[in-house]
Design a protein around this motif. Structure first.
Motif, PDB file in Angstrom:
ATOM      1  N   ASP A  71       0.852  -1.184   0.000  1.00  0.00           N
ATOM      2  CA  ASP A  71       0.000   0.000   0.000  1.00  0.00           C
ATOM      3  C   ASP A  71       0.894   1.241   0.000  1.00  0.00           C
ATOM      4  O   ASP A  71       1.968   1.240   0.600  1.00  0.00           O
ATOM      5  N   ALA A  72       0.422   2.292  -0.669  1.00  0.00           N
ATOM      6  CA  ALA A  72       1.192   3.536  -0.757  1.00  0.00           C
ATOM      7  C   ALA A  72       1.027   4.414   0.476  1.00  0.00           C
ATOM      8  O   ALA A  72       1.867   5.268   0.738  1.00  0.00           O
ATOM      9  N   SER A  73      -0.027   4.201   1.244  1.00  0.00           N
ATOM     10  CA  SER A  73      -0.323   5.038   2.406  1.00  0.00           C
ATOM     11  C   SER A  73       0.384   4.530   3.657  1.00  0.00           C
ATOM     12  O   SER A  73       0.198   3.376   4.067  1.00  0.00           O
ATOM     13  N   LYS A  74       1.168   5.402   4.280  1.00  0.00           N
ATOM     14  CA  LYS A  74       1.840   5.026   5.536  1.00  0.00           C
ATOM     15  C   LYS A  74       0.822   4.737   6.635  1.00  0.00           C
ATOM     16  O   LYS A  74       1.021   3.831   7.443  1.00  0.00           O
ATOM     17  N   ARG A  75      -0.276   5.477   6.619  1.00  0.00           N
ATOM     18  CA  ARG A  75      -1.337   5.214   7.611  1.00  0.00           C
ATOM     19  C   ARG A  75      -1.915   3.809   7.426  1.00  0.00           C
ATOM     20  O   ARG A  75      -2.156   3.097   8.395  1.00  0.00           O
ATOM     21  N   SER A  76      -2.121   3.397   6.172  1.00  0.00           N
ATOM     22  CA  SER A  76      -2.607   2.044   5.907  1.00  0.00           C
ATOM     23  C   SER A  76      -1.585   0.998   6.327  1.00  0.00           C
ATOM     24  O   SER A  76      -1.942  -0.038   6.898  1.00  0.00           O
ATOM     25  N   ILE A  77      -0.321   1.257   6.063  1.00  0.00           N
ATOM     26  CA  ILE A  77       0.743   0.321   6.459  1.00  0.00           C
ATOM     27  C   ILE A  77       0.730   0.112   7.970  1.00  0.00           C
ATOM     28  O   ILE A  77       0.852  -1.020   8.453  1.00  0.00           O
ATOM     29  N   ASP A  78       0.557   1.184   8.741  1.00  0.00           N
ATOM     30  CA  ASP A  78       0.482   1.068  10.210  1.00  0.00           C
ATOM     31  C   ASP A  78      -0.686   0.178  10.627  1.00  0.00           C
ATOM     32  O   ASP A  78      -0.549  -0.663  11.520  1.00  0.00           O
ATOM     33  N   GLU A  81       0.092  -3.526   9.760  1.00  0.00           N
ATOM     34  CA  GLU A  81       1.023  -4.118  10.730  1.00  0.00           C
ATOM     35  C   GLU A  81       0.325  -4.458  12.040  1.00  0.00           C
ATOM     36  O   GLU A  81       0.583  -5.507  12.636  1.00  0.00           O
ATOM     37  N   VAL A  95       5.349  -6.627   4.511  1.00  0.00           N
ATOM     38  CA  VAL A  95       4.593  -5.393   4.326  1.00  0.00           C
ATOM     39  C   VAL A  95       5.469  -4.399   3.578  1.00  0.00           C
ATOM     40  O   VAL A  95       6.599  -4.138   3.972  1.00  0.00           O
ATOM     41  N   ASN A  97       5.571  -0.538   1.933  1.00  0.00           N
ATOM     42  CA  ASN A  97       5.004   0.801   1.781  1.00  0.00           C
ATOM     43  C   ASN A  97       5.532   1.363   0.463  1.00  0.00           C
ATOM     44  O   ASN A  97       6.636   1.886   0.390  1.00  0.00           O
ATOM     45  N   TYR A 103       6.038  -0.957  -7.204  1.00  0.00           N
ATOM     46  CA  TYR A 103       6.411  -2.192  -6.512  1.00  0.00           C
ATOM     47  C   TYR A 103       6.405  -3.379  -7.473  1.00  0.00           C
ATOM     48  O   TYR A 103       7.378  -4.140  -7.550  1.00  0.00           O
TER      49      TYR A 103
END
Length: 180
Positions: A71-78, A81, A95, A97, A103
């Motif tokens: 996913d491109a969104s850091k918020r989504s990556i958090d 995880e 995972v 980012n 990618y």
């Protein structure tokens, strides 16, 4: 939002709030996994445009060997995880980012099942589908979630549309290799 079945059955997942996210509804998620249920055990899964990671986590719960969440969104990556930790799939998960098109162009990884659920009506399936087809193992399946009014390609590399499943305003389109 929860894991429907498998080793992490019933685990509650979190998601981002707001208009920028569109989690796959449980009814469609259940239908998706009914379509691929016998293909999952021991397979390598790609959850591209992963959002909360719920699709890849469901695949891991049902016996997938591994899953790459992109996913491109850091918020989504958090969120992804945290959901991986909730389900206990840290060892089976990778995972990333990154912007999905970049990618898939750069990864050396190969997959057996790929799930693509990009933001609607931005032409992202058309951009990424040919590269995803190149990263698929023999016998692989690509599944795209998209709105009924969005046309997607009939083929990508050696992959051809296999079947479409309509659920209200959403379609799940499966692609299989024409070489098989």
């Amino acid at each position: 939002m929860r894991i429907i079945t498998g080793t992490a059955r019933g685990r509650k997942l979190i998601t981002l709030e707001g208009m920028d996210v569109r989690p796959t509804p449980d009814k469609i998620k259940e239908s998706l996994f009914n379509i691929i249920q016998f293909d999952i055990p021991g397979r390598k899964f790609l959850d591209l445009f992963a959002g909360s990671g719920q699709i890849g986590l469901e695949a891991l719960s049902r016996g997938a060997e591994s899953c790459v969440f992109v996913d491109a969104s850091k918020r989504s990556i958090d969120i992804i995880e945290k959901n991986i930790a909730t389900c206990g799939f840290e060892n089976e998960s990778k995972v990333v980012n990154a912007e999905s098109v970049m990618y898939i162009r750069r990864t050396p990884d190969m997959f057996d099942i790929a799930f693509l659920d990009p933001p609607y009506r931005q032409g992202l399936i058309e951009q990424v589908l040919p590269q995803v087809a190149e990263r698929m193992n023999k016998g692989g399946t690509i599944i795209c979630e998209h709105p009924v009014d969005e046309e997607i390609p009939e083929e990508a590399g050696s992959f051809r549309k296999f079947r479409e499943y309509k659920y209200g305003k959403i379609i799940l389109t499966t692609y299989k290799s024409a070489e098989e």
